[in-house]
Design a protein around this motif. Structure first.
Motif, short mmCIF file in Angstrom:
data_model
loop_
_atom_site.label_atom_id
_atom_site.label_comp_id
_atom_site.label_asym_id
_atom_site.label_seq_id
_atom_site.Cartn_x
_atom_site.Cartn_y
_atom_site.Cartn_z
N LYS A 54 -5.47 0.94 -9.55
CA LYS A 54 -4.62 1.73 -8.67
C LYS A 54 -3.94 0.85 -7.62
O LYS A 54 -4.49 -0.15 -7.16
CB LYS A 54 -5.45 2.80 -7.95
CG LYS A 54 -6.09 3.83 -8.86
CD LYS A 54 -5.05 4.71 -9.52
CE LYS A 54 -5.69 5.83 -10.33
NZ LYS A 54 -4.68 6.66 -11.04
N THR A 55 -2.75 1.24 -7.24
CA THR A 55 -2.07 0.60 -6.11
C THR A 55 -2.90 0.82 -4.85
O THR A 55 -3.55 1.85 -4.68
CB THR A 55 -0.67 1.22 -5.92
OG1 THR A 55 0.11 0.93 -7.08
CG2 THR A 55 0.03 0.67 -4.69
N VAL B 208 0.73 -4.59 -7.34
CA VAL B 208 0.63 -3.13 -7.31
C VAL B 208 -0.02 -2.66 -8.61
O VAL B 208 -0.13 -3.43 -9.58
CB VAL B 208 2.01 -2.45 -7.17
CG1 VAL B 208 2.66 -2.81 -5.84
CG2 VAL B 208 2.93 -2.83 -8.34
N VAL C 213 2.21 -6.34 -11.64
CA VAL C 213 1.81 -4.96 -11.93
C VAL C 213 0.49 -5.04 -12.70
O VAL C 213 0.46 -5.49 -13.85
CB VAL C 213 2.88 -4.22 -12.74
CG1 VAL C 213 2.41 -2.80 -13.05
CG2 VAL C 213 4.20 -4.19 -11.97
N ASN D 256 -4.20 -4.92 -4.59
CA ASN D 256 -4.08 -6.05 -3.66
C ASN D 256 -5.19 -7.07 -3.86
O ASN D 256 -5.02 -8.26 -3.54
CB ASN D 256 -4.10 -5.55 -2.22
CG ASN D 256 -2.85 -4.78 -1.85
OD1 ASN D 256 -1.74 -5.24 -2.08
ND2 ASN D 256 -3.03 -3.58 -1.30
N GLY E 228 3.00 2.35 -7.14
CA GLY E 228 3.53 1.01 -7.31
C GLY E 228 5.01 1.00 -7.60
O GLY E 228 5.76 0.17 -7.07
N ASN F 142 0.83 -1.21 0.00
CA ASN F 142 0.00 0.00 0.00
C ASN F 142 0.86 1.25 0.00
O ASN F 142 2.03 1.23 0.40
CB ASN F 142 -0.89 0.05 1.24
CG ASN F 142 -1.99 -0.99 1.23
OD1 ASN F 142 -2.46 -1.39 0.17
ND2 ASN F 142 -2.39 -1.43 2.40
N TYR F 143 0.25 2.32 -0.39
CA TYR F 143 0.86 3.64 -0.21
C TYR F 143 0.08 4.32 0.91
O TYR F 143 -1.15 4.41 0.86
CB TYR F 143 0.78 4.46 -1.50
CG TYR F 143 1.98 5.36 -1.69
CD1 TYR F 143 3.17 4.85 -2.20
CD2 TYR F 143 1.93 6.71 -1.37
CE1 TYR F 143 4.29 5.66 -2.38
CE2 TYR F 143 3.04 7.53 -1.55
CZ TYR F 143 4.21 7.00 -2.05
OH TYR F 143 5.32 7.80 -2.23
#
Length: 331
Positions: A95-96, A65, A90, A119, A71, A10-11
């Motif tokens: 979206k990541t 990601v 990827v 995820n 990512g 995650n970010y």
């Protein structure tokens, strides 16, 4: 041997505030930061930083990601920390994953909202798992670290038990997912916090039994959790391999037991001058446990090491960014 972490990336979007706003309320925050994170990612970084020395491809991260800047930053951070990432998917047009985190200034406690994003695509067929674990044959002692922020966790456990029986599964069931007793037996090392420990008991043995143990906790907090650790280790998880249960108790400390100990042990928490941010403290702790057991250190010493590591992490901002190195602990 090797360590494989399968989990979320995650970010983190972190806002620091004096207090959490009430419903419908808008307040002024103190600070906004972005950090790389996700339980799987944090644990991979924790294992890497808390290992004294290892071969370049020893630690591998598996997950997904998005095809975006978040990512790319996550994969770059893994590379900088010597975590092999070739099996990270990827996912195009997705979206990541992100985590929106509110951190209260005085207590350092956090509240987290997770948007899974890429995820959600971390599910794997038998053929994919065979390719991912192709370097580990049936006789290899492989550590596999799993959590519940991706959908494929239980399928991976089943596959490992059938196809890589010598692998040792480290399971941090967060966010909590109710499993059958048969499913809990797939776990070799269970690492939970105090709330998750009770959830495991109720999931496996029933609510009424959980209430009995809650009574023990109310009478003597640490002894109550020692009883829970013993029950989970003796009656629930895999009796072979490492067969260990670790329960973190926040500011009180940690209880633990493995098949080498007759009775559960307890390590007090380390008092720190000021708690800045507790985000990632649990992942730091688990990283310490895995890194130490991988070296053949006994569980009681691994818990002591991990307690120091997590005490350092809560005095810093961020999740993965706050994780200390091995050198910071042993000096």
């Amino acid at each position: 041997m090797g360590i494989v972490i399968v989990g979320s990336l995650n970010y983190d979007l972190v806002t620091y505030t004096d207090r959490v706003p009430e419903e419908g309320e808008t307040i002024k925050a103190n600070l906004f930061e972005t950090h790389v994170g996700g339980k799987g990612f944090n644990q991979a970084i924790g294992i890497s930083r808390l290992m004294p020395k290892y071969e370049e491809s020893c630690i591998k991260m598996i997950g997904s990601v998005g095809n975006d800047s978040f990512g790319k930053d996550l994969i770059e951070m893994l590379s900088q920390n010597r975590v092999e990432s070739s099996n990270i998917k990827v996912v195009p047009d997705i979206k990541t994953g992100t985590a929106t985190i509110l951190v209260e200034k005085q207590s350092g406690q956090n509240r987290i909202l997770i948007a899974a994003g890429a995820n959600s695509y971390s599910e794997y067929s038998d053929a994919q798992l065979e390719r991912i674990f192709t370097d580990y044959n049936d006789n290899d002692r492989t550590f596999v670290v799993l959590q519940n922020e991706i959908p494929g966790t239980l399928d991976i456990m089943h596959w490992l038990r059938e196809n890589r029986p010598h692998s040792e599964v480290f399971y941090n069931p967060s966010p909590f997912l109710s499993l059958s007793q048969e499913q809990w037996r797939m776990v070799d090392v269970l690492v939970v916090n105090e709330i998750e420990a009770l959830q495991v008991v109720e999931s496996a043995f029933g609510v009424s039994y959980g209430n009995k143990l809650k009574t023990l906790i109310s009478e003597n907090f640490v002894e109550g959790y020692k009883t829970i650790a013993l029950e989970l280790q003796k009656k629930l998880i895999n009796p072979c391999n490492l067969s260990s249960v670790v329960i973190t108790l926040g500011e009180k400390g940690c209880v633990y037991i493995s098949k080498l100990e007759e009775t559960p042990g307890f390590v007090e928490a380390i008092r720190v001058p000021r708690v800045i941010d507790t985000t990632g403290a649990g992942d730091t702790f688990l990283g310490g446990i895995v890194s130490q057991l991988y070296q053949g250190i006994e569980l009681k010493d691994a818990v002591k090491f991990s307690t120091i590591a997590s005490s350092l992490s809560i005095q810093r901002n961020g999740a993965a960014d706050s994780i200390p190195t091995y050198a910071e602990i042993v000096i």
